[in-house]
Design a protein around this motif. Structure first.
Motif, PDB file in Angstrom:
ATOM      1  N   ARG A 436      58.112  50.324  29.292  1.00  0.00           N
ATOM      2  CA  ARG A 436      56.850  51.251  29.035  1.00  0.00           C
ATOM      3  C   ARG A 436      56.460  51.326  27.528  1.00  0.00           C
ATOM      4  O   ARG A 436      55.433  51.942  27.095  1.00  0.00           O
ATOM      5  N   VAL A 437      57.332  50.578  26.691  1.00  0.00           N
ATOM      6  CA  VAL A 437      56.775  50.642  25.308  1.00  0.00           C
ATOM      7  C   VAL A 437      56.723  49.171  24.646  1.00  0.00           C
ATOM      8  O   VAL A 437      56.136  48.840  23.577  1.00  0.00           O
ATOM      9  N   ASN A 438      57.125  48.101  25.483  1.00  0.00           N
ATOM     10  CA  ASN A 438      56.787  46.674  25.067  1.00  0.00           C
ATOM     11  C   ASN A 438      55.735  46.085  25.763  1.00  0.00           C
ATOM     12  O   ASN A 438      56.039  45.891  27.142  1.00  0.00           O
ATOM     13  N   PRO A 439      54.461  46.105  25.355  1.00  0.00           N
ATOM     14  CA  PRO A 439      53.380  45.710  26.099  1.00  0.00           C
ATOM     15  C   PRO A 439      53.630  44.306  26.461  1.00  0.00           C
ATOM     16  O   PRO A 439      54.216  43.350  25.915  1.00  0.00           O
ATOM     17  N   LYS A 440      53.272  44.038  27.966  1.00  0.00           N
ATOM     18  CA  LYS A 440      53.218  42.418  28.487  1.00  0.00           C
ATOM     19  C   LYS A 440      51.587  41.971  27.939  1.00  0.00           C
ATOM     20  O   LYS A 440      51.716  40.838  27.839  1.00  0.00           O
ATOM     21  N   TYR A 441      50.796  42.773  27.665  1.00  0.00           N
ATOM     22  CA  TYR A 441      49.319  42.213  27.426  1.00  0.00           C
ATOM     23  C   TYR A 441      48.907  42.593  26.041  1.00  0.00           C
ATOM     24  O   TYR A 441      48.731  43.968  26.161  1.00  0.00           O
ATOM     25  N   VAL A 442      48.627  41.915  25.273  1.00  0.00           N
ATOM     26  CA  VAL A 442      47.871  42.295  24.099  1.00  0.00           C
ATOM     27  C   VAL A 442      46.824  41.332  23.858  1.00  0.00           C
ATOM     28  O   VAL A 442      46.667  40.035  24.527  1.00  0.00           O
ATOM     29  N   LEU A 443      45.814  42.019  22.846  1.00  0.00           N
ATOM     30  CA  LEU A 443      44.442  40.939  22.796  1.00  0.00           C
ATOM     31  C   LEU A 443      44.709  39.631  21.842  1.00  0.00           C
ATOM     32  O   LEU A 443      44.407  39.867  20.630  1.00  0.00           O
ATOM     33  N   PHE A 460      29.355  37.330  31.273  1.00  0.00           N
ATOM     34  CA  PHE A 460      30.214  38.444  30.729  1.00  0.00           C
ATOM     35  C   PHE A 460      31.354  38.999  31.629  1.00  0.00           C
ATOM     36  O   PHE A 460      32.078  39.510  31.214  1.00  0.00           O
ATOM     37  N   SER A 461      31.515  38.060  32.696  1.00  0.00           N
ATOM     38  CA  SER A 461      32.796  38.464  33.570  1.00  0.00           C
ATOM     39  C   SER A 461      34.086  38.464  32.881  1.00  0.00           C
ATOM     40  O   SER A 461      34.813  39.188  33.292  1.00  0.00           O
ATOM     41  N   GLU A 462      34.431  37.583  32.062  1.00  0.00           N
ATOM     42  CA  GLU A 462      35.607  37.650  31.432  1.00  0.00           C
ATOM     43  C   GLU A 462      35.840  38.624  30.422  1.00  0.00           C
ATOM     44  O   GLU A 462      37.046  39.257  30.341  1.00  0.00           O
ATOM     45  N   ILE A 463      34.970  39.430  29.931  1.00  0.00           N
ATOM     46  CA  ILE A 463      34.882  40.545  29.011  1.00  0.00           C
ATOM     47  C   ILE A 463      35.549  41.523  30.068  1.00  0.00           C
ATOM     48  O   ILE A 463      36.429  42.470  29.675  1.00  0.00           O
ATOM     49  N   GLU A 464      34.848  41.689  31.132  1.00  0.00           N
ATOM     50  CA  GLU A 464      35.312  42.942  32.222  1.00  0.00           C
ATOM     51  C   GLU A 464      36.565  42.510  32.600  1.00  0.00           C
ATOM     52  O   GLU A 464      37.665  43.603  32.680  1.00  0.00           O
ATOM     53  N   ARG A 465      36.971  41.479  32.961  1.00  0.00           N
ATOM     54  CA  ARG A 465      38.594  41.120  33.448  1.00  0.00           C
ATOM     55  C   ARG A 465      39.366  41.439  32.425  1.00  0.00           C
ATOM     56  O   ARG A 465      40.264  41.909  32.615  1.00  0.00           O
ATOM     57  N   LEU A 466      39.269  40.962  31.134  1.00  0.00           N
ATOM     58  CA  LEU A 466      40.258  41.259  30.111  1.00  0.00           C
ATOM     59  C   LEU A 466      40.250  42.555  29.617  1.00  0.00           C
ATOM     60  O   LEU A 466      41.363  43.131  29.697  1.00  0.00           O
ATOM     61  N   LEU A 467      39.246  43.216  29.817  1.00  0.00           N
ATOM     62  CA  LEU A 467      39.180  44.585  29.416  1.00  0.00           C
ATOM     63  C   LEU A 467      40.254  45.358  30.500  1.00  0.00           C
ATOM     64  O   LEU A 467      41.111  46.127  29.970  1.00  0.00           O
ATOM     65  N   LYS A 468      39.863  45.078  31.575  1.00  0.00           N
ATOM     66  CA  LYS A 468      40.795  45.694  32.730  1.00  0.00           C
ATOM     67  C   LYS A 468      42.352  45.315  32.744  1.00  0.00           C
ATOM     68  O   LYS A 468      43.198  46.047  32.504  1.00  0.00           O
ATOM     69  N   VAL A 469      42.624  44.236  32.214  1.00  0.00           N
ATOM     70  CA  VAL A 469      44.121  43.765  31.802  1.00  0.00           C
ATOM     71  C   VAL A 469      44.637  44.571  30.900  1.00  0.00           C
ATOM     72  O   VAL A 469      45.797  45.255  31.099  1.00  0.00           O
ATOM     73  N   LEU A 470      43.753  44.487  29.708  1.00  0.00           N
ATOM     74  CA  LEU A 470      44.171  45.446  28.428  1.00  0.00           C
ATOM     75  C   LEU A 470      44.379  46.847  28.608  1.00  0.00           C
ATOM     76  O   LEU A 470      45.143  47.517  27.862  1.00  0.00           O
ATOM     77  N   GLU A 471      43.697  47.325  29.635  1.00  0.00           N
ATOM     78  CA  GLU A 471      43.780  48.785  29.853  1.00  0.00           C
ATOM     79  C   GLU A 471      45.017  49.239  30.436  1.00  0.00           C
ATOM     80  O   GLU A 471      45.386  50.392  30.248  1.00  0.00           O
ATOM     81  N   ASN A 472      45.841  48.157  31.032  1.00  0.00           N
ATOM     82  CA  ASN A 472      47.184  48.451  31.462  1.00  0.00           C
ATOM     83  C   ASN A 472      48.073  47.532  30.856  1.00  0.00           C
ATOM     84  O   ASN A 472      48.733  46.875  31.634  1.00  0.00           O
ATOM     85  N   PHE A 474      51.032  47.630  29.735  1.00  0.00           N
ATOM     86  CA  PHE A 474      52.451  47.877  29.953  1.00  0.00           C
ATOM     87  C   PHE A 474      52.861  47.515  31.585  1.00  0.00           C
ATOM     88  O   PHE A 474      53.948  47.297  31.847  1.00  0.00           O
ATOM     89  N   GLY A 475      51.606  47.482  32.315  1.00  0.00           N
ATOM     90  CA  GLY A 475      51.690  47.120  33.853  1.00  0.00           C
ATOM     91  C   GLY A 475      52.334  45.754  33.951  1.00  0.00           C
ATOM     92  O   GLY A 475      52.051  44.884  33.142  1.00  0.00           O
ATOM     93  N   GLU A 476      52.921  45.316  35.071  1.00  0.00           N
ATOM     94  CA  GLU A 476      53.343  44.120  35.156  1.00  0.00           C
ATOM     95  C   GLU A 476      52.029  43.306  35.656  1.00  0.00           C
ATOM     96  O   GLU A 476      52.118  42.142  35.040  1.00  0.00           O
ATOM     97  N   GLN A 477      51.280  43.713  36.397  1.00  0.00           N
ATOM     98  CA  GLN A 477      49.924  42.925  36.629  1.00  0.00           C
ATOM     99  C   GLN A 477      50.318  41.304  36.965  1.00  0.00           C
ATOM    100  O   GLN A 477      49.695  40.405  36.528  1.00  0.00           O
ATOM    101  N   ALA A 478      51.324  41.164  38.037  1.00  0.00           N
ATOM    102  CA  ALA A 478      51.694  39.692  38.406  1.00  0.00           C
ATOM    103  C   ALA A 478      50.478  39.103  38.463  1.00  0.00           C
ATOM    104  O   ALA A 478      50.561  37.590  37.981  1.00  0.00           O
ATOM    105  N   GLU A 479      49.457  39.212  38.945  1.00  0.00           N
ATOM    106  CA  GLU A 479      48.262  38.267  39.337  1.00  0.00           C
ATOM    107  C   GLU A 479      47.520  38.085  37.915  1.00  0.00           C
ATOM    108  O   GLU A 479      46.917  37.121  38.041  1.00  0.00           O
ATOM    109  N   ASN A 480      47.930  38.781  36.824  1.00  0.00           N
ATOM    110  CA  ASN A 480      47.164  38.535  35.516  1.00  0.00           C
ATOM    111  C   ASN A 480      48.317  37.825  34.310  1.00  0.00           C
ATOM    112  O   ASN A 480      48.112  37.725  33.560  1.00  0.00           O
ATOM    113  N   ASP A 481      49.391  37.346  35.065  1.00  0.00           N
ATOM    114  CA  ASP A 481      50.504  36.616  34.343  1.00  0.00           C
ATOM    115  C   ASP A 481      49.787  35.892  33.042  1.00  0.00           C
ATOM    116  O   ASP A 481      50.331  35.414  32.087  1.00  0.00           O
ATOM    117  N   ARG A 482      48.837  34.880  33.531  1.00  0.00           N
ATOM    118  CA  ARG A 482      48.214  33.998  32.545  1.00  0.00           C
ATOM    119  C   ARG A 482      47.719  34.721  31.319  1.00  0.00           C
ATOM    120  O   ARG A 482      47.727  34.024  30.202  1.00  0.00           O
TER     121      ARG A 482
END
Ligand code: AMP
Ligand code: MG
Length: 500
Positions: A436-443, A460-472, A474-482
């Motif tokens: 909850r304090v060590n992010p998995k995703y940073v910019l 502009f699709s990647e901006i939208e996708r990346l924003l969604k990833v970065l909005e969460n 601390f979440g695992e978001q396994a589908e966004n591992d890359r």
């Protein structure tokens, strides 16, 4: 993490805009209109930023939204202006700067926002102002996307920051190292007043304006300080405290601002003016994220000291109001202890430690030496550390693999395990708390770069996708591992400079 979206209700013309800054004396700003841009298009929008001002996300599709937030049309009640300020750049007094390309439209209600429950809307890259100096008043698509994504990413990390509502682009090109498409980013913050706004009046020896500005800031944003015996001294102390906390948060997440000039330091203790920022990949305390910063003034390890230095610059500017050098000194004294305590608290949380012991300082020091020695990826390390099993060192492999110097890791991990055992730490509980304090995703720079290059080709699709990833983050978001992976080799060649 962002709060769930409240029911947004307003269209663009429903925004109840006013401009309290425009009530200040005319010497504080220049009233002017944004300069229109031809054929704008929407590049990115932040639904969670829109929710803060109760703007209906359906409005993003309106032509009116596009035109207003490009600066081509105005909200009738707005009083657009560019503010004047000065500042120290790279430690040197630079004199008058001011909003050279940002235009403040005014503030709109933002229920739940600290202070006056309003957020100012500012168009960055909206054309020439009297403060543009040698600049063209524009911002390029590249830097606007970086600011947009990072503002929203920082907010999701829980770090005080200005927000970004949207970015619009135009095929009008401006010259940087090469011709680049322009863009306008709409930023939001309770106030864009900077340390340099105060320095401006101090160096101009206009104490009446200095007082007007301080009173404005106190009354709107720090009303509780009015009750204090010397509100200006209390203002300095409170800004110093907030700045110390902010920089501790930057250090803990590996964020480097890149241009910590006093004109980029928020009087509210927000991360402000995203330019050549970076997140630490391979850990190097001396890392300088801004290619223009030849002397490393704003390296990762220097940020805490520079934050303190900047507070001194603010203290100097407030001296005529505070009235006594000793009082200024005293107000600034909280910086070091506040910074140290905050960083210590954050590092304990990052390490999953519930208690504090004197030996922890050595444990932390040894860790940073090991991270430095092996140039370990900062974000991956802390995230994987959460998966450690106290009684099963064999399961450490993914963590251990981050170190070239395995022996250094083993030595540290042994002590860390002993420390965890001392406080009867439970693997599953600690893992949950640490994630909850060590992010998995940073910019990371390369993630922004991929989104930018696509956007430069009108995708502009990647901006939208990346924003969604970065909005969460601390979440695992396994589908966004890359998006959580080590940077590719080409990332080390990315150079981010002041050019924006
Ligand atoms: P920064 O380094 O981005 O914080 O900018 C320092 C100062 O330069 C501020 O006064 C900015 O408004 C101004 N500035 C930066 N880029 C431009 C530009 N392209 N046109 C006009 N002013 C600019
Ligand atoms: Mg700036």
């Amino acid at each position: 993490m962002n709060a769930p979206l409240p029911s947004a209700i307003l269209g663009v013309d429903g925004l109840n805009i006013s401009n309290s800054f425009a009530e200040l004396p005319p010497s504080f700003y220049t009233r002017l209109m944004p300069t229109p841009l031809p054929a704008p298009y929407l590049v990115g929008v932040s639904p969670s930023a829109a929710a803060l001002i109760q703007l209906d996300p359906a409005a993003f599709a309106d032509e009116r939204f596009l035109q207003v937030f490009t600066g081509n049309q105005t909200l009738p009640a707005s009083k657009p202006l560019a503010a004047v300020y000065s500042g120290h750049q790279f430690g040197v007094w630079a004199g008058q700067l001011g909003d050279g390309r940002a235009i403040l439209l005014g503030e709109v209600p933002a229920p739940g926002t600290p202070g006056p429950n309003t957020l100012e809307l500012q168009l960055k890259g909206a054309g020439l102002t009297p403060y543009s100096r040698m600049g063209d008043g524009r911002a390029v698509l590249r830097s606007s996307i970086r600011e947009f994504l990072c503002s929203e990413a920082m907010a999701a990390l829980g770090i005080p920051t200005s927000r970004a509502l949207c970015v619009t682009g135009s095929d009008k090109y401006v010259m940087r190292e090469a011709p680049e498409p322009t863009a306008v980013a709409t930023r939001m913050a309770p106030s864009f007043v900077r340390f340099g706004s105060f320095e401006h009046w101090f160096y101009a020896e206009q104490d009446d304006n200095l007082k007007t500005l301080a009173d404005y800031v106190i009354d709107r944003h720090y009303p509780a300080l009015r009750e204090q015996p010397n509100p200006y001294r209390s203002l300095l102390a409170e800004v110093t405290r907030r700045t110390a906390h902010l920089i501790a948060q930057w250090q803990a997440v590996g964020f480097m601002h890149g241009v910590m000039n006093t004109d980029n330091m928020s009087i509210l203790g927000l991360t402000l003016d995203y330019g050549p920022f970076g997140f630490m990949d391979a850990f190097d305390a001396q890392h300088v994220c801004n290619h223009t910063d030849q002397n490393g003034r704003y390296s990762y390890s220097m940020q805490p000291q520079v934050g303190h230095w900047n507070c001194y610059a603010l203290g100097q500017a407030l001296l005529p109001l505070i009235g006594d050098v000793d009082e200024v000194q005293q107000a600034l004294e909280c910086y070091k202890p506040e910074f140290a305590a905050k960083l210590d608290q954050l590092l304990h949380a990052k390490l999953g430690l519930q208690s504090t012991r004197t030996e922890d300082a050595a444990l932390i020091e040894q860790l940073f030496a090991a991270l430095q020695g092996s140039r370990v990826d900062f974000t991956l390390f802390f995230r994987r550390l959460g998966d450690l099993h106290i009684d099963n060192p064999a399961a450490d492999q993914p963590l251990r693999d981050l170190f070239i110097d395995r022996a250094a890791f083993d030595a540290w991990a042994q002590q860390y395990r002993a420390r965890l055992t001392q406080e009867a730490s439970i693997d599953t509980v600690r893992r949950h708390a640490m994630h909850r304090v060590n992010p998995k995703y940073v910019l990371r720079n390369h993630l922004a770069q991929i989104a930018i290059e696509k956007a430069q080709n009108k995708d502009f699709s990647e901006i939208e996708r990346l924003l969604k990833v970065l909005e969460n983050p601390f979440g695992e978001q396994a589908e966004n591992d890359r998006y959580a992976a080590l940077p590719p080799d080409w990332a080390s060649e990315l150079e981010v400079s002041c050019s924006s």
